[in-house]
Design a protein around this motif. Structure first.
Motif, short mmCIF file in Angstrom:
data_model
loop_
_atom_site.label_atom_id
_atom_site.label_comp_id
_atom_site.label_asym_id
_atom_site.label_seq_id
_atom_site.Cartn_x
_atom_site.Cartn_y
_atom_site.Cartn_z
N PHE A 22 49.73 41.15 46.45
CA PHE A 22 48.70 41.22 45.41
C PHE A 22 49.14 42.13 44.28
O PHE A 22 49.15 41.75 43.11
CB PHE A 22 47.38 41.71 46.03
N TYR A 23 49.52 43.37 44.62
CA TYR A 23 49.92 44.33 43.58
C TYR A 23 51.26 43.97 42.94
O TYR A 23 51.48 44.24 41.77
CB TYR A 23 49.93 45.75 44.15
N ARG A 24 52.16 43.37 43.68
CA ARG A 24 53.45 42.94 43.11
C ARG A 24 53.21 41.94 41.99
O ARG A 24 53.78 42.05 40.91
CB ARG A 24 54.33 42.35 44.21
N GLU A 25 52.32 40.98 42.21
CA GLU A 25 52.00 39.99 41.17
C GLU A 25 51.20 40.62 40.03
O GLU A 25 51.47 40.35 38.87
CB GLU A 25 51.22 38.82 41.77
N LEU A 26 50.22 41.45 40.36
CA LEU A 26 49.38 42.08 39.34
C LEU A 26 50.20 42.94 38.40
O LEU A 26 49.99 42.93 37.18
CB LEU A 26 48.27 42.91 39.99
N ASP A 79 44.26 43.14 27.42
CA ASP A 79 43.22 42.13 27.36
C ASP A 79 42.46 42.12 28.69
O ASP A 79 42.96 41.61 29.69
CB ASP A 79 43.88 40.76 27.09
N LEU A 80 41.25 42.68 28.68
CA LEU A 80 40.47 42.78 29.91
C LEU A 80 40.13 41.43 30.51
O LEU A 80 40.18 41.26 31.72
CB LEU A 80 39.19 43.57 29.67
N ASP A 81 39.77 40.47 29.67
CA ASP A 81 39.40 39.16 30.19
C ASP A 81 40.58 38.47 30.89
O ASP A 81 40.43 37.92 31.98
CB ASP A 81 38.84 38.27 29.08
N ALA A 82 41.75 38.52 30.27
CA ALA A 82 42.93 37.91 30.87
C ALA A 82 43.31 38.64 32.16
O ALA A 82 43.66 38.00 33.16
CB ALA A 82 44.11 37.93 29.88
N ALA A 83 43.23 39.97 32.15
CA ALA A 83 43.56 40.74 33.35
C ALA A 83 42.57 40.43 34.47
O ALA A 83 42.95 40.32 35.63
CB ALA A 83 43.58 42.23 33.03
N GLU A 84 41.29 40.28 34.13
CA GLU A 84 40.30 39.96 35.15
C GLU A 84 40.58 38.59 35.78
O GLU A 84 40.50 38.43 36.99
CB GLU A 84 38.89 39.96 34.55
N ARG A 85 40.94 37.62 34.96
CA ARG A 85 41.28 36.30 35.51
C ARG A 85 42.45 36.41 36.49
O ARG A 85 42.46 35.77 37.54
CB ARG A 85 41.60 35.31 34.38
N LYS A 86 43.45 37.24 36.14
CA LYS A 86 44.60 37.40 37.03
C LYS A 86 44.19 38.07 38.34
O LYS A 86 44.58 37.63 39.42
CB LYS A 86 45.69 38.22 36.33
N PRO A 94 35.49 41.42 41.46
CA PRO A 94 34.81 42.38 40.59
C PRO A 94 33.83 43.24 41.38
O PRO A 94 33.15 42.75 42.28
CB PRO A 94 34.06 41.50 39.59
N LEU A 95 33.77 44.52 41.04
CA LEU A 95 32.78 45.42 41.62
C LEU A 95 31.73 45.81 40.60
O LEU A 95 30.56 45.87 40.90
CB LEU A 95 33.45 46.71 42.14
N TYR A 109 37.12 46.80 40.16
CA TYR A 109 37.48 45.70 41.05
C TYR A 109 37.84 46.26 42.42
O TYR A 109 38.10 47.44 42.58
CB TYR A 109 38.70 44.92 40.51
N ALA A 110 37.92 45.35 43.39
CA ALA A 110 38.46 45.68 44.70
C ALA A 110 39.64 44.75 44.95
O ALA A 110 39.59 43.56 44.60
CB ALA A 110 37.41 45.49 45.79
#
Length: 130
Positions: A22-26, A79-86, A94-95, A109-110
């Motif tokens: 998860f974190y490697r991709e993020l 870009d918060l929206d793009a990061a949220e989609r990722k 989302p938390l 987020y969690a």
């Protein structure tokens, strides 16, 4: 040379391989070390994280008060929206997505194991010139 230097942020979890993915991709990171009970990654910006197997790990419950905040990570984004989609596409959730007041906009987020983190977008606070 400093007596103590920063090492690596380590998150305990039941499945370190999955959380590392998860974190490697993020973070557009690479895996730098892996054993049966620990996986370490290094982000494109040099940030190091590790994920240690703990089959008894209990995810934080934030924003609920019981067992709420064991650790918290902040990530800066353009870009918060793009990061949220990722994040959501990778299995995060989302938390707290309310817009924050003040010079920063942030969203909570969690990760897939329940650790909380914030995506934060810095906004210029200086008055316009001219």
């Amino acid at each position: 040379m400093a007596l103590v230097v920063a090492g690596v942020v380590v998150l305990d979890c039941a499945e370190p391989e999955k959380l590392a993915a998860f974190y490697r991709e993020l973070l557009d990171a690479e895996e730098t070390d892996a054993t049966a009970n620990r996986v370490e990654i290094r982000g494109a910006d040099g940030m190091r994280m590790a994920f240690r197997r703990d089959v008894m790990a209990t995810p934080p419950s934030w924003p609920r008060p019981e067992n709420s905040l064991q650790a918290h990570l902040d990530f800066h984004v353009e870009d918060l929206d793009a990061a949220e989609r990722k994040v959501v596409g990778l299995g995060g959730r989302p938390l707290d997505t309310k817009d924050a007041q003040g010079p920063f906009e942030e969203r909570g987020y969690a990760d897939p194991a329940g650790h909380s983190f914030t995506l934060r977008c810095a906004r210029p606070t200086a008055p316009k010139q001219g």
